[in-house]
Design a protein around this motif. Structure first.
Motif, PDB file in Angstrom:
ATOM      1  N   ASP A   1       3.711   8.580   2.954  1.00 15.11           N
ATOM      2  CA  ASP A   1       2.563   9.487   3.015  1.00 15.11           C
ATOM      3  C   ASP A   1       1.417   8.853   3.799  1.00 15.11           C
ATOM      4  OD1 ASP A   1       3.861  11.560   1.818  1.00 15.11           O
ATOM      5  OD2 ASP A   1       2.806  11.453  -0.086  1.00 15.11           O
ATOM      6  N   ILE A   2       1.715   8.610   5.057  1.00 22.57           N
ATOM      7  CA  ILE A   2       0.692   8.086   5.966  1.00 22.57           C
ATOM      8  C   ILE A   2      -0.340   9.167   6.235  1.00 22.57           C
ATOM      9  CG2 ILE A   2       0.322   6.886   8.147  1.00 22.57           C
ATOM     10  CD1 ILE A   2       2.426   5.611   6.193  1.00 22.57           C
ATOM     11  N   TYR A   3       0.153  10.355   6.516  1.00 25.91           N
ATOM     12  CA  TYR A   3      -0.704  11.515   6.739  1.00 25.91           C
ATOM     13  C   TYR A   3      -0.692  12.422   5.508  1.00 25.91           C
ATOM     14  CZ  TYR A   3      -0.689  10.402  11.776  1.00 25.91           C
ATOM     15  OH  TYR A   3      -0.835   9.799  13.000  1.00 25.91           O
ATOM     16  N   ASP A   4      -1.673  13.303   5.445  1.00 24.60           N
ATOM     17  CA  ASP A   4      -1.722  14.265   4.346  1.00 24.60           C
ATOM     18  C   ASP A   4      -0.933  15.522   4.663  1.00 24.60           C
ATOM     19  OD1 ASP A   4      -2.829  15.007   1.704  1.00 24.60           O
ATOM     20  OD2 ASP A   4      -3.822  16.606   2.844  1.00 24.60           O
ATOM     21  N   ARG A   5      -0.751  15.799   5.963  1.00 22.79           N
ATOM     22  CA  ARG A   5      -0.042  17.008   6.362  1.00 22.79           C
ATOM     23  C   ARG A   5       1.016  16.664   7.400  1.00 22.79           C
ATOM     24  NH1 ARG A   5      -4.657  21.775   6.944  1.00 22.79           N
ATOM     25  NH2 ARG A   5      -5.557  21.530   4.845  1.00 22.79           N
ATOM     26  N   SER A   6       2.043  17.500   7.460  1.00 24.29           N
ATOM     27  CA  SER A   6       3.116  17.263   8.425  1.00 24.29           C
ATOM     28  C   SER A   6       2.628  17.431   9.859  1.00 24.29           C
ATOM     29  CB  SER A   6       4.287  18.203   8.154  1.00 24.29           C
ATOM     30  OG  SER A   6       3.878  19.556   8.215  1.00 24.29           O
ATOM     31  N   VAL A   7       1.593  18.255  10.045  1.00 18.74           N
ATOM     32  CA  VAL A   7       0.959  18.381  11.363  1.00 18.74           C
ATOM     33  C   VAL A   7      -0.448  17.803  11.238  1.00 18.74           C
ATOM     34  CG1 VAL A   7       0.312  19.930  13.237  1.00 18.74           C
ATOM     35  CG2 VAL A   7       2.300  20.467  11.825  1.00 18.74           C
ATOM     36  N   PRO A   8      -0.612  16.512  11.465  1.00 16.61           N
ATOM     37  CA  PRO A   8      -1.912  15.866  11.245  1.00 16.61           C
ATOM     38  C   PRO A   8      -2.934  16.292  12.282  1.00 16.61           C
ATOM     39  CG  PRO A   8      -0.379  14.318  12.228  1.00 16.61           C
ATOM     40  CD  PRO A   8       0.410  15.552  11.920  1.00 16.61           C
ATOM     41  N   SER A   9      -4.177  16.275  11.876  1.00 18.28           N
ATOM     42  CA  SER A   9      -5.274  16.579  12.787  1.00 18.28           C
ATOM     43  C   SER A   9      -5.498  15.409  13.743  1.00 18.28           C
ATOM     44  CB  SER A   9      -6.552  16.847  11.994  1.00 18.28           C
ATOM     45  OG  SER A   9      -6.961  15.659  11.311  1.00 18.28           O
ATOM     46  N   ALA A  10      -6.250  15.681  14.802  1.00 20.56           N
ATOM     47  CA  ALA A  10      -6.591  14.618  15.749  1.00 20.56           C
ATOM     48  C   ALA A  10      -7.381  13.512  15.045  1.00 20.56           C
ATOM     49  CB  ALA A  10      -7.388  15.192  16.912  1.00 20.56           C
ATOM     50  N   ALA A  11      -8.246  13.908  14.104  1.00 22.35           N
ATOM     51  CA  ALA A  11      -9.042  12.918  13.369  1.00 22.35           C
ATOM     52  C   ALA A  11      -8.145  12.024  12.511  1.00 22.35           C
ATOM     53  CB  ALA A  11     -10.078  13.626  12.495  1.00 22.35           C
TER      54      ALA A  11
ATOM     55  N   LEU B   1       0.848  -1.189   0.000  1.00 24.38           N
ATOM     56  CA  LEU B   1       0.000   0.000   0.000  1.00 24.38           C
ATOM     57  C   LEU B   1       0.884   1.240   0.000  1.00 24.38           C
ATOM     58  CD1 LEU B   1      -2.337  -0.928   3.011  1.00 24.38           C
ATOM     59  CD2 LEU B   1      -2.681  -1.558   0.620  1.00 24.38           C
ATOM     60  N   SER B   2       0.293   2.389  -0.279  1.00 22.48           N
ATOM     61  CA  SER B   2       1.014   3.654  -0.120  1.00 22.48           C
ATOM     62  C   SER B   2       0.022   4.801  -0.128  1.00 22.48           C
ATOM     63  CB  SER B   2       2.054   3.853  -1.245  1.00 22.48           C
ATOM     64  OG  SER B   2       1.430   4.270  -2.446  1.00 22.48           O
ATOM     65  N   ASP B   3       0.520   5.979   0.258  1.00 20.68           N
ATOM     66  CA  ASP B   3      -0.212   7.230   0.113  1.00 20.68           C
ATOM     67  C   ASP B   3      -1.626   7.158   0.698  1.00 20.68           C
ATOM     68  OD1 ASP B   3       1.595   9.069  -1.796  1.00 20.68           O
ATOM     69  OD2 ASP B   3       1.781   6.970  -2.411  1.00 20.68           O
ATOM     70  N   LEU B   4      -1.683   6.767   1.971  1.00 23.56           N
ATOM     71  CA  LEU B   4      -2.975   6.728   2.661  1.00 23.56           C
ATOM     72  C   LEU B   4      -3.538   8.132   2.833  1.00 23.56           C
ATOM     73  CD1 LEU B   4      -2.091   4.123   5.455  1.00 23.56           C
ATOM     74  CD2 LEU B   4      -3.051   3.694   3.181  1.00 23.56           C
ATOM     75  N   HIS B   5      -2.680   9.091   3.111  1.00 20.27           N
ATOM     76  CA  HIS B   5      -3.083  10.504   3.246  1.00 20.27           C
ATOM     77  C   HIS B   5      -4.238  10.680   4.228  1.00 20.27           C
ATOM     78  CE1 HIS B   5      -0.485  12.446   0.236  1.00 20.27           C
ATOM     79  NE2 HIS B   5      -0.607  11.327  -0.469  1.00 20.27           N
ATOM     80  N   PHE B   6      -4.086  10.089   5.411  1.00 25.25           N
ATOM     81  CA  PHE B   6      -5.113  10.290   6.430  1.00 25.25           C
ATOM     82  C   PHE B   6      -5.210  11.782   6.764  1.00 25.25           C
ATOM     83  CE2 PHE B   6      -4.316   5.737   8.093  1.00 25.25           C
ATOM     84  CZ  PHE B   6      -5.287   5.238   7.243  1.00 25.25           C
ATOM     85  N   GLY B   7      -6.437  12.283   6.791  1.00 32.34           N
ATOM     86  CA  GLY B   7      -6.686  13.709   6.993  1.00 32.34           C
ATOM     87  C   GLY B   7      -6.944  14.457   5.696  1.00 32.34           C
ATOM     88  N   LYS B   8      -6.917  13.765   4.573  1.00 32.65           N
ATOM     89  CA  LYS B   8      -7.096  14.389   3.266  1.00 32.65           C
ATOM     90  C   LYS B   8      -8.511  14.910   3.075  1.00 32.65           C
ATOM     91  CE  LYS B   8      -5.873  15.113  -1.138  1.00 32.65           C
ATOM     92  NZ  LYS B   8      -4.802  16.074  -1.522  1.00 32.65           N
ATOM     93  N   GLN B   9      -8.604  16.047   2.383  1.00 32.89           N
ATOM     94  CA  GLN B   9      -9.893  16.576   1.945  1.00 32.89           C
ATOM     95  C   GLN B   9      -9.894  16.652   0.430  1.00 32.89           C
ATOM     96  OE1 GLN B   9     -10.742  20.332   3.865  1.00 32.89           O
ATOM     97  NE2 GLN B   9     -11.380  19.330   5.755  1.00 32.89           N
ATOM     98  N   LEU B  10     -11.073  16.510  -0.140  1.00 37.46           N
ATOM     99  CA  LEU B  10     -11.242  16.634  -1.583  1.00 37.46           C
ATOM    100  C   LEU B  10     -12.044  17.896  -1.852  1.00 37.46           C
ATOM    101  CD1 LEU B  10     -10.919  15.508  -4.443  1.00 37.46           C
ATOM    102  CD2 LEU B  10     -12.958  14.110  -4.065  1.00 37.46           C
ATOM    103  N   GLN B  11     -11.326  18.968  -2.172  1.00 43.14           N
ATOM    104  CA  GLN B  11     -11.933  20.277  -2.434  1.00 43.14           C
ATOM    105  C   GLN B  11     -12.942  20.654  -1.349  1.00 43.14           C
ATOM    106  OE1 GLN B  11     -11.661  19.638  -7.232  1.00 43.14           O
ATOM    107  NE2 GLN B  11     -13.009  21.242  -6.541  1.00 43.14           N
TER     108      GLN B  11
ATOM    109  N   ASN C   1       6.943  12.345   1.779  1.00 41.94           N
ATOM    110  CA  ASN C   1       7.232  13.777   1.802  1.00 41.94           C
ATOM    111  C   ASN C   1       6.154  14.580   2.531  1.00 41.94           C
ATOM    112  OD1 ASN C   1       5.741  12.906  -0.644  1.00 41.94           O
ATOM    113  ND2 ASN C   1       5.587  15.098  -1.044  1.00 41.94           N
ATOM    114  N   HIS C   2       4.962  14.022   2.700  1.00 37.06           N
ATOM    115  CA  HIS C   2       3.905  14.722   3.445  1.00 37.06           C
ATOM    116  C   HIS C   2       4.039  14.532   4.948  1.00 37.06           C
ATOM    117  CE1 HIS C   2       0.780  16.084   0.427  1.00 37.06           C
ATOM    118  NE2 HIS C   2       1.627  15.429  -0.337  1.00 37.06           N
ATOM    119  N   ASP C   3       4.784  13.533   5.374  1.00 39.83           N
ATOM    120  CA  ASP C   3       4.837  13.168   6.790  1.00 39.83           C
ATOM    121  C   ASP C   3       5.895  13.963   7.544  1.00 39.83           C
ATOM    122  OD1 ASP C   3       2.884  11.026   6.642  1.00 39.83           O
ATOM    123  OD2 ASP C   3       4.411   9.884   5.557  1.00 39.83           O
ATOM    124  N   SER C   4       5.617  14.218   8.809  1.00 38.55           N
ATOM    125  CA  SER C   4       6.611  14.775   9.719  1.00 38.55           C
ATOM    126  C   SER C   4       7.364  13.616  10.365  1.00 38.55           C
ATOM    127  CB  SER C   4       5.938  15.631  10.793  1.00 38.55           C
ATOM    128  OG  SER C   4       6.811  15.863  11.875  1.00 38.55           O
ATOM    129  N   ALA C   5       8.679  13.588  10.179  1.00 42.85           N
ATOM    130  CA  ALA C   5       9.476  12.485  10.722  1.00 42.85           C
ATOM    131  C   ALA C   5       9.318  12.392  12.234  1.00 42.85           C
ATOM    132  CB  ALA C   5      10.947  12.677  10.345  1.00 42.85           C
TER     133      ALA C   5
END
Length: 387
Positions: free
Chosen positions: A48-58, A6-16, A87-91
């Motif tokens: 890319d587990i998260y969508d942002r380097s500072v992921p939301s609680a959700a 798997l890859s690029d789960l992008h948890f926290g992602k929004q679509l527009q 590259n989206h993840d905060s180490a």
């Protein structure tokens, strides 16, 4: 040895603006069912587990659900979870708690070997044919190695990847898997990209890695590219995202890649389809034709709509909202808008960007922008550095 790629789960992602937590939770549910059925030895997530380097609680809650549900899916034996940072993840954030998680068969690697003498982290699993070595290489850039005297002056991602792999004492008689999160090219051909991937400036292909650097691995599990595709051969593969994260991915069959390795050189790759809770659709046509596609009742899919009628209601989006619950955008492509583009574009190019867009909007929508639309457009100009 059987494992899921798997890859690029992008948890926290929004679509527009639409929250995709429901769609991502549905993917986790389907993944758990596939784990129960297929009984893989491991589940590999290539960044890319998260969508942002500072992921939301959700988003963090979704990752916890992923760990717990996948980890408990098999009663007979634990499923090893292998994850790398993209590259989206905060180490720092992704690394937190990794020692504790390792005791629960969750292996997270967030940084490459930064100091001289260090080696890439790997996880060794065993089956009836012996060892399988998983080399875990998170997202890297050449500037990460400026403090390593033995690195020299690395100028590209390709050079950086080759430098790291050359330091490894990889046994060619063993079965070896590389997990990486980079842009790869095969025989000069780059991977097909999607609109949902992070835009960036690539100078002369400096961010691209040639597949010749990894051709000695039995399988290369890649992340970073959102469209599922092989890079020259089946054993070097981008598995793609588990859900469409842009309209450019509309119509793609999302899936879980299953890799099975027997003795050295005996490997098979197949895909198990993942069904979306809501599809992403790109619709084009006349107003009546578009509304007919909603079917009986209101369509819940995410849709981008391009209307081609010459005569349209004053507020076409409001009209379409009677048929579609999740409209991403509504565009107009008819004789009037084409005439504007063909005849007035030279004049528009002479004016300031904000005035040019006002003219285009007036011709396309048949009205002036309201205050809210003006404010949004000004914010966009600021973000791109025009105003």
């Amino acid at each position: 040895m059987k494992f899921f790629h798997l890859s690029d789960l992008h948890f926290g992602k929004q679509l527009q603006g639409y929250d995709l937590a429901g769609e991502q939770r549905e993917f986790i549910r389907q993944l758990v069912q596939l784990v129960k059925k297929e009984k893989p030895d491991a589940v590999v997530v290539a960044g890319d587990i998260y969508d942002r380097s500072v992921p939301s609680a959700a988003a963090m809650t979704l990752l916890e659900e992923f760990f717990v549900q996948v980890g408990e899916a098999q009663q007979e034996k634990p499923t090893e979870l292998l994850l790398i940072a993209g590259n989206h993840d905060s180490a720092e954030r992704l690394h937190y708690g990794s020692r504790f998680l390792q005791k629960h068969h969750i292996h997270i690697v967030v940084l490459p070997p930064m100091k001289e003498g260090e080696r890439m982290e790997q996880v060794i699993l065993n089956d009836s044919w012996g060892e399988v070595h998983f080399y875990l290489l998170p997202f890297i850039k050449p500037e990460m190695f400026r403090n390593r005297e033995d690195a020299g002056n690395l100028q590209s991602s390709d050079q950086a990847v080759r430098f790291l792999l050359d330091k490894e004492q990889i046994d060619p008689d063993k079965r070896n898997v590389l997990v990486a999160h980079q842009f790869f090219r095969a025989k000069g051909k780059t991977a097909k990209r999607c609109d949902s991937e992070m835009p960036g400036l690539a100078v002369g292909g400096l961010d691209e890695v040639d597949t010749t650097s990894v051709e000695n691995f039995d399988y290369v599990a890649l992340g970073h590219i959102h469209s599922p595709q092989d890079m020259g051969e089946r054993r070097i593969r981008y598995c793609g995202t588990p859900y469409p994260y842009s309209v450019s991915e509309a119509g793609q069959q999302k899936s879980v890649t299953v890799v099975e390795m027997k003795e050295k050189g005996n490997i098979s790759v197949r895909c198990l389809p993942v069904l979306a809770k809501r599809a992403v659709r790109d619709l084009r046509g006349g107003l009546e034709e578009i509304t007919d596609q909603a079917g009986n009742g209101i369509c819940s899919d995410y849709v981008r709509i391009t209307l081609t009628d010459d005569d349209l209601p004053e507020q076409p989006k409001e009209y379409l909202e009677n048929y579609f619950d999740h409209i991403l955008e509504v565009n107009v492509d008819n004789r009037r808008t084409r005439a504007v583009m063909e005849e007035e574009l030279p004049d528009i190019q002479e004016t300031a960007p904000e005035e040019a867009f006002r003219v285009f909007f007036r011709e396309a929508a048949g009205r002036e922008m309201n205050q809210e639309e003006e404010a949004v457009f000004c914010e966009i100009l600021k973000e791109v550095g025009v105003s």
